[in-house]
Motif scaffolding. Structure first.
Motif, PDB file in Angstrom:
ATOM      1  N   UNK A  22       0.863  -1.347  -0.025  1.00 21.99           N
ATOM      2  CA  UNK A  22       0.104  -0.032   0.088  1.00 21.99           C
ATOM      3  C   UNK A  22       0.971   1.350   0.029  1.00 21.99           C
ATOM      4  N   UNK A  23       2.182   1.259  -0.074  1.00 24.22           N
ATOM      5  CA  UNK A  23       3.068   2.198  -0.118  1.00 24.22           C
ATOM      6  C   UNK A  23       2.982   2.940  -1.373  1.00 24.22           C
ATOM      7  N   UNK A  24       3.046   4.145  -1.763  1.00 27.33           N
ATOM      8  CA  UNK A  24       3.132   4.739  -3.014  1.00 27.33           C
ATOM      9  C   UNK A  24       4.556   5.114  -3.527  1.00 27.33           C
ATOM     10  N   UNK A  25       4.961   5.152  -4.629  1.00 29.00           N
ATOM     11  CA  UNK A  25       6.182   5.361  -5.057  1.00 29.00           C
ATOM     12  C   UNK A  25       6.842   6.603  -4.405  1.00 29.00           C
ATOM     13  N   UNK A  26       6.181   7.697  -4.297  1.00 31.88           N
ATOM     14  CA  UNK A  26       6.747   8.893  -3.443  1.00 31.88           C
ATOM     15  C   UNK A  26       6.909   8.676  -2.141  1.00 31.88           C
ATOM     16  N   UNK A  27       5.969   7.846  -1.477  1.00 33.07           N
ATOM     17  CA  UNK A  27       6.211   7.535   0.045  1.00 33.07           C
ATOM     18  C   UNK A  27       7.485   6.491   0.095  1.00 33.07           C
ATOM     19  N   UNK A  28       7.638   5.757  -0.945  1.00 36.03           N
ATOM     20  CA  UNK A  28       8.773   4.889  -0.840  1.00 36.03           C
ATOM     21  C   UNK A  28      10.073   5.606  -0.962  1.00 36.03           C
ATOM     22  N   UNK A  30      10.681   8.977  -0.308  1.00 36.37           N
ATOM     23  CA  UNK A  30      10.773   9.697   0.871  1.00 36.37           C
ATOM     24  C   UNK A  30      11.390   8.725   2.244  1.00 36.37           C
ATOM     25  N   UNK A  31      10.828   7.538   2.050  1.00 34.47           N
ATOM     26  CA  UNK A  31      11.266   6.549   3.265  1.00 34.47           C
ATOM     27  C   UNK A  31      12.764   6.383   3.243  1.00 34.47           C
TER      28      UNK A  31
END
Length: 160
Positions: A22-28, A30-31
């Motif tokens: 459920x993680x978006x590419x952008x969130x990935x 940033x993480x």
């Protein structure tokens, strides 16, 4: 992730193995950037500790060299100036070996604290297993052990 894998990820042709459900590419991304910043901060902190240890090591080496010089001069002077005085040499040995090493002490305390934290983690696992087995008394005991171990680890890190 290397350049080839990054290109495939950005073009939507492949997914990294550590992408969370459920993680978006952008969130990935940033993480991953936050993780790299954390790693850089940890590396810088480790480098500062290593530098402090190196300075202390140099002071200890200089102290040892000074001790050898004093012992040699004491031995040499004993032939020229009468009987050799062991008490004077002992005093110089004691004084020249009084080197404080706060960075070394802190590093050793951190190593000890990590061991105690591993024990606390083990106690936490034992508590979970006891709770799963329905043994409330044993679970409470492990809970107390874990809390005391964590407290002791904090005290070790604060020790000077």
């Amino acid at each position: 992730m290397n350049v080839y894998e990054m290109e495939g990820f950005l073009r939507g042709k492949c997914l990294p193995g550590d992408l969370l459900v459920g993680e978006s590419n952008a969130a990935y991304l940033v993480r991953k950037l936050n993780e790299s910043a954390t790693l850089k901060a940890d590396r810088d902190a480790q480098q500062k500790r290593a530098d402090a240890l190196a300075v202390e090591n140099a002071a200890l080496k200089e102290s040892a060299a000074d001790l050898r010089r004093q012992a040699f001069n004491g031995r040499r002077n004993s032939h020229n100036c009468g009987p050799f005085k062991y008490s004077d040499l002992c005093e110089s040995i004691i004084e020249s070996t009084k080197v404080e090493t706060p960075a070394t002490d802190a590093a050793l305390a951190a190593i000890e604290a990590r061991g105690v934290e591993k024990f606390a983690a083990w106690a936490s696992e034992q508590e979970s297993m006891a709770r799963g087995a329905g043994d409330k008394k044993e679970a409470r005991i492990y809970c107390q052990v874990e809390a005391r171990a964590k407290h002791f680890a904090i005290k070790l890190r604060e020790a000077k």
